[in-house]
Design an enzyme around this catalytic site. Sequence first.
Site, short mmCIF file in Angstrom:
data_model
loop_
_atom_site.label_atom_id
_atom_site.label_comp_id
_atom_site.label_asym_id
_atom_site.label_seq_id
_atom_site.Cartn_x
_atom_site.Cartn_y
_atom_site.Cartn_z
N GLY B 82 -13.97 37.53 13.74
CA GLY B 82 -13.80 37.78 15.16
C GLY B 82 -12.54 38.55 15.45
O GLY B 82 -11.68 38.75 14.60
N ASP B 83 -12.40 38.95 16.69
CA ASP B 83 -11.32 39.83 17.14
C ASP B 83 -10.23 38.99 17.81
O ASP B 83 -10.11 37.80 17.57
CB ASP B 83 -11.93 40.87 18.09
CG ASP B 83 -11.16 42.17 18.07
OD1 ASP B 83 -9.95 42.15 18.37
OD2 ASP B 83 -11.77 43.21 17.77
N ILE B 84 -9.48 39.62 18.71
CA ILE B 84 -8.37 38.92 19.36
C ILE B 84 -8.93 38.05 20.48
O ILE B 84 -9.90 38.40 21.15
CB ILE B 84 -7.36 39.95 19.93
CG1 ILE B 84 -6.07 39.25 20.36
CG2 ILE B 84 -7.97 40.74 21.07
CD1 ILE B 84 -4.94 40.22 20.63
N THR B 85 -8.31 36.89 20.68
CA THR B 85 -8.72 36.06 21.80
C THR B 85 -7.55 35.24 22.31
O THR B 85 -6.48 35.21 21.70
CB THR B 85 -9.92 35.16 21.44
OG1 THR B 85 -10.51 34.66 22.64
CG2 THR B 85 -9.48 33.99 20.57
N HIS B 87 -6.41 31.34 23.79
CA HIS B 87 -6.73 29.92 23.95
C HIS B 87 -5.70 29.32 24.88
O HIS B 87 -4.51 29.68 24.82
CB HIS B 87 -6.64 29.19 22.61
CG HIS B 87 -7.59 29.70 21.58
ND1 HIS B 87 -8.93 29.88 21.83
CD2 HIS B 87 -7.39 30.07 20.28
CE1 HIS B 87 -9.52 30.34 20.74
NE2 HIS B 87 -8.61 30.48 19.79
N ILE B 149 -16.57 32.69 19.75
CA ILE B 149 -16.74 32.08 18.43
C ILE B 149 -15.92 32.85 17.40
O ILE B 149 -15.87 34.08 17.43
CB ILE B 149 -18.23 32.11 18.02
CG1 ILE B 149 -19.03 31.15 18.90
CG2 ILE B 149 -18.41 31.74 16.54
CD1 ILE B 149 -20.53 31.24 18.69
N GLY B 161 -13.96 27.71 14.92
CA GLY B 161 -15.19 27.29 15.60
C GLY B 161 -15.39 28.00 16.91
O GLY B 161 -15.50 29.22 16.94
N CYS B 179 -11.83 40.02 22.43
CA CYS B 179 -12.81 40.20 21.38
C CYS B 179 -13.07 41.68 21.10
O CYS B 179 -14.11 42.03 20.54
CB CYS B 179 -14.13 39.48 21.72
SG CYS B 179 -13.84 37.77 22.22
#
Lengths: 166, 235
Positions: B82-85, B87, B149, B161, B179
């Site tokens: 996956g890319d940048i995210t 949280h 995800i 996850g 993302c």
Amino acid sequence: MALKLWASSAANALKLSCRASATAAPFPASSISRCFSSVIDGFKYSNSHEWVKHEGNVATIGITDHAQGHLGEVVFVELPASGTSVTKGSGFGAVESVKATSDVNSPVSGEVIEVNSKLTEKPGLINTSTYEDGWMIKVKPSDPSELKSLMDSKEYSKFCEEEDAH
Amino acid sequence: MNLQRTTLKAYKFGIVNYLNALKLQERLSGERKAGDIQDTILSLQHPPTYTLGKRRTDHNLLVTESELQAMGAELHYTERGGDITFHGPRQAIIYPIISLRAIGFGARKYVEGLESIMIEVASLYGVNAHPGKAGETGVWVGDRKIGAIGVRISSGITSHGLAFNIDPDLNYFKHIVPCGIRDKGVTSLRREAQMQLPADEVIHDQLIRSFAKTFHFKDIQWSQGGLISLADEIK
């Protein structure tokens, strides 16, 4: 059930293994037509779904058709540098697909003598040319006897069927 | 068909620092791989944190690291896909540490399962979410992303996850190309649902129950997170 048994024995005759799962989520039409995973006679296979082509002093390694089908489209491949040591059963790199990175293990121990740099630009070769242009690393095996404990194409096909029967 | 009939061990935490959660996952993955523990799932939230995946797509970070720190956020590079995210508080984080080999699942089927549990929980609140198109893994309401995800699979054991937006501060997403997808927005359950939402813990529990059902667990054994000595991870 009977149809699956017939298909299974037909698949065995054609050296194919069935990858279809009874609990499969709806697949797009293109993967329904790819119900069976292919194997290459003469290659050896690990139980973590890597293949090895052993010619003389060189073992070429990649992941199998069964593996690439279960991964989805590969968008990124991480490979070691030439000269790195690899150990049988241990990770040497990773592939990314569907936002998941999956480690790839080496079926043999030895020294990496070449890596497939084409995979940097075209990681999808793992999906489209799994046993040819999608090779990942070439290794000089330090212990060729390790190859004996790997599965041949028939054993591996059966292994895949059993795994998919979950 | 051989349905998995084992218990899922679920640990519930409050807000956990990203690196501490990562160290805990690494420990649990090793133990799961060795067969010392059963399939486990972690339920938590993070303080404001930006993370990158294995591809290190930091061109999708639109501010400098010092600007991030000034706003009280951390940045971490990880081995997940996956890319940048982003949280942050009010975003449900679920980290399953399970053996995919034991259930014969590959990455694609596992990720589809994670998408389906977020879709199911969204539907409990009348929100009609759907999986992304090919190459856009995640859960969407229209063209707004509600769930992300990013997974790592090592020797058949999962870590990292999903992240499901209950009601996080969506302004944090303005500092990244989420993302790596430029022309789509982000959203949350709070924005999309017409009804009042229960406490976050209820939604976390629903995600875990949906996970247990989707991946054919027999039952869930619940524990408070403190019992696995999270304090050990804080060095």
